[in-house]
Design an enzyme around this catalytic site. Structure first.
Site, PDB file in Angstrom:
ATOM      1  N   TYR A  90       6.148  11.141  15.394  1.00 16.52           N
ATOM      2  CA  TYR A  90       6.948  12.246  15.947  1.00 16.52           C
ATOM      3  C   TYR A  90       7.264  12.358  17.363  1.00 16.52           C
ATOM      4  O   TYR A  90       8.053  12.142  17.820  1.00 16.52           O
ATOM      5  CB  TYR A  90       6.531  13.378  14.923  1.00 16.52           C
ATOM      6  CG  TYR A  90       6.700  13.118  13.681  1.00 16.52           C
ATOM      7  CD1 TYR A  90       8.249  13.084  12.974  1.00 16.52           C
ATOM      8  CD2 TYR A  90       5.597  13.289  12.677  1.00 16.52           C
ATOM      9  CE1 TYR A  90       7.931  12.750  11.397  1.00 16.52           C
ATOM     10  CE2 TYR A  90       5.676  13.081  11.297  1.00 16.52           C
ATOM     11  CZ  TYR A  90       6.950  12.628  10.970  1.00 16.52           C
ATOM     12  OH  TYR A  90       6.971  12.649   9.341  1.00 16.52           O
ATOM     13  N   PRO A 103      14.108  15.219   7.321  1.00 15.53           N
ATOM     14  CA  PRO A 103      14.623  15.128   6.119  1.00 15.53           C
ATOM     15  C   PRO A 103      15.346  16.464   5.235  1.00 15.53           C
ATOM     16  O   PRO A 103      15.123  17.491   6.056  1.00 15.53           O
ATOM     17  CB  PRO A 103      13.037  15.056   5.391  1.00 15.53           C
ATOM     18  CG  PRO A 103      12.270  15.904   6.170  1.00 15.53           C
ATOM     19  CD  PRO A 103      12.741  15.642   7.615  1.00 15.53           C
ATOM     20  N   HIS A 329      10.306  17.463  10.636  1.00 12.87           N
ATOM     21  CA  HIS A 329       9.237  16.510  10.016  1.00 12.87           C
ATOM     22  C   HIS A 329       7.780  16.880  10.468  1.00 12.87           C
ATOM     23  O   HIS A 329       6.675  16.679   9.838  1.00 12.87           O
ATOM     24  CB  HIS A 329       9.446  15.311   9.790  1.00 12.87           C
ATOM     25  CG  HIS A 329       9.156  14.529   8.526  1.00 12.87           C
ATOM     26  ND1 HIS A 329       8.139  15.108   7.585  1.00 12.87           N
ATOM     27  CD2 HIS A 329       9.899  13.766   8.117  1.00 12.87           C
ATOM     28  CE1 HIS A 329       8.036  14.254   6.679  1.00 12.87           C
ATOM     29  NE2 HIS A 329       8.995  13.442   6.815  1.00 12.87           N
ATOM     30  N   SER A 445       0.186   9.358   0.781  1.00 10.35           N
ATOM     31  CA  SER A 445      -0.526  10.500   0.992  1.00 10.35           C
ATOM     32  C   SER A 445      -2.098  10.210   1.371  1.00 10.35           C
ATOM     33  O   SER A 445      -2.793   9.629   0.771  1.00 10.35           O
ATOM     34  CB  SER A 445      -0.416  11.717  -0.050  1.00 10.35           C
ATOM     35  OG  SER A 445      -1.411  12.731   0.373  1.00 10.35           O
ATOM     36  N   SER A 545       9.897   6.031   0.457  1.00 15.62           N
ATOM     37  CA  SER A 545       9.183   7.338   0.350  1.00 15.62           C
ATOM     38  C   SER A 545       9.457   7.956  -1.372  1.00 15.62           C
ATOM     39  O   SER A 545      10.762   7.787  -1.581  1.00 15.62           O
ATOM     40  CB  SER A 545       9.383   8.455   1.409  1.00 15.62           C
ATOM     41  OG  SER A 545       8.502   9.496   1.242  1.00 15.62           O
ATOM     42  N   GLN A 546       8.383   8.251  -1.863  1.00 15.01           N
ATOM     43  CA  GLN A 546       8.626   8.832  -3.058  1.00 15.01           C
ATOM     44  C   GLN A 546       7.786  10.130  -3.450  1.00 15.01           C
ATOM     45  O   GLN A 546       6.730  10.211  -2.726  1.00 15.01           O
ATOM     46  CB  GLN A 546       8.059   7.653  -3.871  1.00 15.01           C
ATOM     47  CG  GLN A 546       8.268   7.858  -5.562  1.00 15.01           C
ATOM     48  CD  GLN A 546       7.113   8.278  -6.347  1.00 15.01           C
ATOM     49  OE1 GLN A 546       6.929   9.241  -6.917  1.00 15.01           O
ATOM     50  NE2 GLN A 546       6.303   7.311  -6.523  1.00 15.01           N
TER      51      GLN A 546
HETATM   52  N1  COA Z   1       0.249   2.248 -16.856  1.00 12.36           N
HETATM   53  C1  COA Z   1       0.456   3.228 -17.269  1.00 12.36           C
HETATM   54  N2  COA Z   1       0.755   4.345 -16.523  1.00 12.36           N
HETATM   55  C2  COA Z   1       0.535   4.273 -15.157  1.00 12.36           C
HETATM   56  C3  COA Z   1       0.025   2.901 -14.581  1.00 12.36           C
HETATM   57  C4  COA Z   1      -0.189   1.940 -15.654  1.00 12.36           C
HETATM   58  N3  COA Z   1      -0.486   0.465 -14.996  1.00 12.36           N
HETATM   59  N4  COA Z   1      -0.099   3.283 -13.297  1.00 12.36           N
HETATM   60  C5  COA Z   1       0.242   4.424 -12.963  1.00 12.36           C
HETATM   61  N5  COA Z   1       0.596   4.974 -14.036  1.00 12.36           N
HETATM   62  C6  COA Z   1       0.892   6.456 -14.350  1.00 12.36           C
HETATM   63  C7  COA Z   1       0.058   7.201 -13.488  1.00 12.36           C
HETATM   64  O1  COA Z   1      -1.120   7.546 -14.065  1.00 12.36           O
HETATM   65  C8  COA Z   1       0.938   8.540 -13.051  1.00 12.36           C
HETATM   66  O2  COA Z   1       1.064   9.238 -14.597  1.00 12.36           O
HETATM   67  P1  COA Z   1       1.430  10.918 -14.434  1.00 12.36           P
HETATM   68  O3  COA Z   1       3.088  10.618 -14.581  1.00 12.36           O
HETATM   69  O4  COA Z   1       1.021  11.105 -15.737  1.00 12.36           O
HETATM   70  O5  COA Z   1       0.827  11.461 -13.459  1.00 12.36           O
HETATM   71  C9  COA Z   1       2.364   7.986 -13.190  1.00 12.36           C
HETATM   72  O6  COA Z   1       2.033   6.503 -13.627  1.00 12.36           O
HETATM   73  C10 COA Z   1       2.880   7.680 -11.545  1.00 12.36           C
HETATM   74  O7  COA Z   1       1.905   7.016 -10.947  1.00 12.36           O
HETATM   75  P2  COA Z   1       2.471   5.876  -9.751  1.00 12.36           P
HETATM   76  O8  COA Z   1       3.741   5.399 -10.139  1.00 12.36           O
HETATM   77  O9  COA Z   1       1.356   4.739 -10.057  1.00 12.36           O
HETATM   78  O10 COA Z   1       2.292   6.395  -8.722  1.00 12.36           O
HETATM   79  P3  COA Z   1       1.616   7.847  -7.804  1.00 12.36           P
HETATM   80  O11 COA Z   1       2.445   9.043  -8.618  1.00 12.36           O
HETATM   81  O12 COA Z   1       0.326   7.634  -8.020  1.00 12.36           O
HETATM   82  O13 COA Z   1       2.415   7.753  -6.499  1.00 12.36           O
HETATM   83  C11 COA Z   1       2.285   7.488  -4.045  1.00 12.36           C
HETATM   84  C12 COA Z   1       1.841   6.861  -5.581  1.00 12.36           C
HETATM   85  C13 COA Z   1       1.769   6.451  -3.199  1.00 12.36           C
HETATM   86  C14 COA Z   1       3.643   7.710  -3.996  1.00 12.36           C
HETATM   87  C15 COA Z   1       1.389   8.684  -4.185  1.00 12.36           C
HETATM   88  O14 COA Z   1      -0.029   8.427  -4.091  1.00 12.36           O
HETATM   89  C16 COA Z   1       1.574   9.562  -2.725  1.00 12.36           C
HETATM   90  O15 COA Z   1       0.791   9.144  -1.878  1.00 12.36           O
HETATM   91  N6  COA Z   1       2.744  10.152  -2.753  1.00 12.36           N
HETATM   92  C17 COA Z   1       3.123  11.156  -1.572  1.00 12.36           C
HETATM   93  C18 COA Z   1       3.910  10.393  -0.655  1.00 12.36           C
HETATM   94  C19 COA Z   1       4.081  11.182   0.556  1.00 12.36           C
HETATM   95  O16 COA Z   1       3.634  12.175   0.858  1.00 12.36           O
HETATM   96  N7  COA Z   1       5.154  10.679   1.206  1.00 12.36           N
HETATM   97  C20 COA Z   1       5.749  11.389   2.335  1.00 12.36           C
HETATM   98  C21 COA Z   1       6.895  11.906   2.103  1.00 12.36           C
HETATM   99  S1  COA Z   1       7.594  12.681   3.576  1.00 12.36           S
END
Ligand code: COA
Length: 556
Positions: A90, A103, A329, A445, A545-546
């Site tokens: 940043y 954002p 941000h 994260s 991003s998600q």
């Molecule tokens: N089979 C069945 N379910 C599965 C699976 C599999 N093989 N792999 C994952 N899942 C499930 C998980 O258990 C989770 O379940 P829930 O809905 O009950 O919580 C769900 O699917 C989602 O998991 P997944 O899609 O793998 O991703 P995540 O939610 O762990 O997200 C990141 C991954 C990288 C996005 C997350 O770790 C992260 O860092 N988020 C923050 C991002 C951030 O801060 N960005 C900055 C914005 S400015």
């Protein structure tokens, strides 16, 4: 105000008891780096990069020396990469904040029939903000726990405490993230209300009491009337904050020559947040037009000057019902914003406003209009800022797409990670359009660690490339079974990289640390960071991003 880009101050819930961010092993990082870039380079480029990386990693070489320095840094600091990352991501970035960096979240569209309706909405929202601030002040926010992959561990909370207390000060070469110091006697608290490009100070604490919603509505009503007075109107100074950071820093130093301007800047820099009362923006409201309005205000001719982009939280309330929040941000990640807006939305739907009109008589002193003394240089800089913003508006292609066919539950049933699935789908979409893979960024994260922010999941994996090739190149041999296998491999590779990243073992922060520590030691820049492959690998044509969930009807 203390400088935050060195060591954030300690508060309860900032995760002192969390583990420190690990420092990855040097050789692991170099191996992963080669694997990540190989398929993005020509054979010649890769062979050159391989030699450079080997040389960097030889026993007793530059890499080991720099790694030792990072080990020392890790021992001495709460988070060895925090300052390097904040500057690189940043504060060193000279690009204008709107569109490029800030954002936004779009709230559910509102239907305001009368002007008072939109003030009432703003008063209700602001009242929720003040309630949230009370929670923050009392350190009463519940600790977040990781969801999704490796769920259940506590997360660092310190980003929340910067939502309403920080400010990004422009600098000629690097900006500074500053924070208000909490004192024994709290300072009077105020928000800045922007209306018709004018800025007003709205005190929200009077006689040690927070204003209630009715009082807030009364004050907003006064502001709207004051803003309509054309004789008092001042040029759209907020446009200056939408310019490149160096240009804005230069303009700010002109402004600072006059004491009137210094006082006004001080009020803005110390406010809790902005409330931007926007005019109707013109075109038919859609998700896309609303999102664009949040990102850039529609340029100088619309609401582009009704903003102050340095301030982390700007709540936008448009007369046409287009509402949301736009953020600076550097103090926090989007997930913190999502949690905060989710609270506000629940507050607003859970306690519907019963206000019909503002109190007709009030003893509250009128809000103050911020005054500015304009020098000729400033007038010119406002014009050039307006032109620059216009170019940003014109150059932005925006399309908000909502996908209703299926969601994450369907993907989970296929025993696949939904996040990895979408990332592989994005790789396929890009390849279909452009016929090549490109360096891709997905933020992950690292809040499981003290002062953790994010690191990068490099989603353009070799496995994703094998899958997209099978899907697009029409190879007769790639039947459905083979494609499914390749999809599964691509998803597995993506998931593996995600776990590597969220456990603090990814390569981007590590390589950044090695590069920056070399600079701190005044060493000549190591060859690995001058190499074309390093530049290519850091030019993220796809940046993604998600969020695991967003409040219903809102999107970011
Ligand atoms: N089979 C069945 N379910 C599965 C699976 C599999 N093989 N792999 C994952 N899942 C499930 C998980 O258990 C989770 O379940 P829930 O809905 O009950 O919580 C769900 O699917 C989602 O998991 P997944 O899609 O793998 O991703 P995540 O939610 O762990 O997200 C990141 C991954 C990288 C996005 C997350 O770790 C992260 O860092 N988020 C923050 C991002 C951030 O801060 N960005 C900055 C914005 S400015």
């Amino acid at each position: 105000m203390p400088i935050l880009d060195q060591e954030p101050s300690k508060t309860e819930g900032d995760g002192d008891d969390l583990p420190k961010l690990p420092l990855p092993n040097l050789q692991d990082t170099l191996d992963i780096y080669l694997r990540c870039v190989k398929h993005l380079l020509t054979k010649e480029q890769f062979s050159r990069t391989q030699n450079i990386v080997k040389q960097f990693g030889v026993p007793g070489g530059e890499g080991e020396l720099l790694q030792r320095k990072l080990v020392e840094r890790r021992e001495k600091t709460a988070n060895w990469v925090y300052d390097f990352w904040l500057n690189d991501m940043y504060l060193n970035n000279r690009l204008a904040l709107p569109v490029n960096s800030s954002p936004a979240m779009v709230f559910p569209q509102q239907n305001f029939r009368l002007p008072i309706d939109y003030l009432r909405f703003a008063a209700h929202l602001l009242s929720g903000v003040l309630e949230y601030k009370t929670l923050l002040d009392a350190h009463a926010l519940p600790i977040d726990y990781a969801q999704g992959q490796l769920a259940g561990t506590p997360l660092c909370m310190e980003q929340y405490y910067r939502l309403f207390t920080s400010y990004r000060l422009p600098g000629p070469e690097r900006d500074t993230l500053v924070a208000q110091e909490s004192t024994v006697m709290p300072e009077p608290e105020h928000v800045i209300v922007a209306c018709k490009n004018q800025f007003f100070v709205l005190d929200v604490v009077m006689n040690f009491r927070r204003l209630n919603e009715r009082d807030l509505l009364t004050q907003l009503d006064k502001i709207l009337k004051m803003a309509e007075n054309e004789e008092e109107r001042q040029p759209p100074i907020g446009l200056l904050t939408s310019n490149g950071r160096t240009e804005w820093a230069e303009a700010r130093s002109f402004l600072m020559r006059e004491s009137t301007n210094r006082d006004s800047l001080d009020m803005i820099e110390r406010c809790l947040c902005l409330v931007c009362l926007d005019e109707a923006s013109g075109p038919q409201l859609s998700d896309t037009t609303c999102a664009a309005m949040m990102l850039h205000g529609g340029g100088a001719a619309k609401n582009g000057g009704n903003r102050w982009y340095d301030k982390p939280m700007q709540f936008v309330v448009g007369a046409d019902g287009c509402c949301g929040v736009v953020c600076e941000h550097s103090p926090f990640e989007g997930i913190v914003l999502v949690q905060c807006t989710e609270y506000l939305l629940k507050y607003m739907t859970g306690s519907p406003s019963k206000l019909v009109r503002a109190a007709s008589l009030s003893e509250l002193p009128a809000p103050r209009r911020l005054r500015w003394k304009f020098l000729p240089e400033i007038q010119k800089l406002i014009s050039s800022s307006a032109e620059k913003l216009e170019r940003l508006v014109k150059n932005l292609d925006m399309n908000v797409h909502k996908f209703y066919d299926y969601g994450k539950e369907f993907i989970k049933k296929q025993k696949m990670s939904p996040d990895a699935y979408v990332q592989v789908a994005l790789q396929l979409a890009f390849y279909r359009c452009h016929g090549r893979p490109v360096s891709t960024y997905e933020s992950a994260s690292i809040r499981r660690f003290q002062q953790g922010r994010v690191d990068n999941i490099r989603s353009a994996t070799p496995e994703a490339l094998a899958f997209v090739k099978a899907m697009t190149e029409g190879k007769l041999s790639s039947g459905d079974t083979e494609k499914m296998e390749l999809l599964q491999e691509a998803i597995n590779a993506q998931t593996k990289y995600t776990i590597l990243t969220i456990t603090g073992k990814a390569i981007d922060n590590h390589l950044l640390g090695l590069r920056e520590i070399a600079q701190e030691m005044k060493m000549e820049k190591p060859e690995i960071f001058k190499d074309e492959a390093y530049l290519i690998s850091n030019q993220f044509i796809l940046s993604t991003s998600q969020f695991p969930r967003e409040p219903p009807d809102m999107f970011s």
